[in-house]
Write an enzyme that holds these catalytic residues in place. Structure first.
Site, PDB file in Angstrom:
ATOM      1  N   CYS A   1       0.483  -0.946  -0.395  1.00 44.47           N
ATOM      2  CA  CYS A   1       0.263   0.090  -0.566  1.00 44.47           C
ATOM      3  C   CYS A   1       0.825   1.302   0.130  1.00 44.47           C
ATOM      4  O   CYS A   1       0.740   2.455  -1.012  1.00 44.47           O
ATOM      5  CB  CYS A   1      -0.945  -0.068   0.920  1.00 44.47           C
ATOM      6  SG  CYS A   1      -0.156  -0.002   2.833  1.00 44.47           S
TER       7      CYS A   1
ATOM      8  N   HIS B   1      -2.602   6.184   4.915  1.00 47.89           N
ATOM      9  CA  HIS B   1      -1.519   6.707   4.703  1.00 47.89           C
ATOM     10  C   HIS B   1      -0.707   7.761   4.889  1.00 47.89           C
ATOM     11  O   HIS B   1      -1.511   8.357   3.536  1.00 47.89           O
ATOM     12  CB  HIS B   1      -0.671   4.866   4.080  1.00 47.89           C
ATOM     13  CG  HIS B   1      -0.848   4.107   4.961  1.00 47.89           C
ATOM     14  ND1 HIS B   1      -1.926   3.277   5.993  1.00 47.89           N
ATOM     15  CD2 HIS B   1      -0.220   2.895   3.660  1.00 47.89           C
ATOM     16  CE1 HIS B   1      -1.610   2.299   6.234  1.00 47.89           C
ATOM     17  NE2 HIS B   1      -0.968   2.306   4.933  1.00 47.89           N
TER      18      HIS B   1
END
Length: 329
Positions: free
Chosen positions: A126, A234
């Site tokens: 990710c 994130h």
């Protein structure tokens, strides 16, 4: 199009189901697959309950595509078995990413490498996905020499146990710990396990996967990955040194014209990327775009993305869409 979701009861599996619905993915038969303890459980998709089945049962049904998000060990054991019956596997774990015989794909960057012979395709980490989405178009123009990246990663990247730990700590409830320390009101510089070189596996993924996706082993990458108490999304502070000098307006123009990227960079309006903006969205958000005055040809960026969507489920499904569109499955 017969589609299997392997790991359908997990965090990413649930998001995959949402995105398949949102994008009207051409599913004619959906197979929801999980471990034996989840077999028989029912999960709704498009208003219809589907019963969870086992891995062997799914293989017997010979799906066209299997979207895997069930962990590396499961992928190593079962992805080849699906491939043997003609299924194209798109795997969200780290199991196949650095295998030289497997493609590591971000569709906007390198999907054109895919062929009908690719029966196991790796989905990147990710934090890597959002970084290369920001840097790939700039690498083409200016050629990257070195990347220094610090990540600020949400607990959802660890899994449901970590999300529950944060929720429990916020409400004062005792429960299982996903981390060796409390995460609420804390920052833990420890994502995944430590390796012999002192870096974590998460940090080394940013190094190795970036070089593979950008197809350039000369790019120097160093990373520090930190877990923070956000539920989703994130964030990354990226410093990149190019071989060639650049114009900031040109950098912004290139990023504005990149599919899957949204530039949020209006300082007079306090507009910059944050997880709260990225939540539930598929784009990678880029802001705080500024020259690094400490050394030549260097740039600072702040990059944020929903790690369960573009960082995992969406990227996986975009790969499947590319395969279908180009008759590769």
């Amino acid at each position: 199009m017969k589609v299997a979701i392997v790991g359908a009861t997990g965090l990413v599996g649930n998001v995959m189901l949402q995105i398949l619905e949102e994008r009207n993915f051409p599913v004619t038969e959906l197979l929801l697959v999980a471990s034996e303890r989840s077999v028989g459980k029912k999960i709704a998709y498009n208003g219809v309950d589907h019963e969870v089945i086992s891995l062997p049962s799914a293989i017997e049904k010979r799906p066209d595509i299997a979207l895997f998000s069930a962990g590396g060990n499961t992928s190593l054991e079962w992805a080849p078995k699906f491939a043997e019956v003609g299924t194209t596997v798109i795997d969200n774990s780290s199991a196949w990413r650095m295998d030289h015989s497997k493609k590591l794909v971000v569709p906007e960057i390198n999907a054109d490498q895919l062929t009908k012979n690719d029966k196991i395709i790796a989905n990147p980490n990710c934090s890597t996905i959002q970084m290369v989405m920001a840097l790939a178009p700039l690498h083409k123009k200016y050629k990257i020499k070195r990347i220094v990246v610090s990540t600020y990663q949400s607990v959802s990247g660890t899994g449901i146990k970590a999300v529950e730990q944060l929720e429990n700590e916020i409400t004062g409830k005792k429960g299982d710990m996903a981390y060796p320390y409390p995460i609420h009101k804390n920052a833990i510089p420890h994502c995944d396990i430590f390796e012999e070189n002192g870096y974590t596996k998460e940090e080394m993924k940013l190094v190795n996967e970036t070089q593979k996706i950008l197809d350039d082993r000369t790019i120097a990458v160093t990373a520090t990955a930190v877990r923070i108490p956000t539920a989703g999304g994130h964030s990354e502070a990226i410093n990149v040194e190019f071989e060639n000098d650049f114009n900031l307006d040109e950098i912004k123009r290139i990023l504005n014209e990149t599919d899957g990227v949204t530039v949020q960079d209006k300082l007079d309006e306090n507009l910059y990327p944050m997880p709260m903006y990225a939540n539930g969205k598929d784009d990678v958000f880029i802001g705080r775009i500024r020259r690094d005055g400490s050394q030549p040809n260097s740039l600072n960026l702040w990059v944020v993305s929903d790690n369960l969507r573009k960082g995992a489920a969406t990227n996986t499904i975009q790969i499947a869409e590319y395969l279908i569109k180009n008759a590769l499955v």
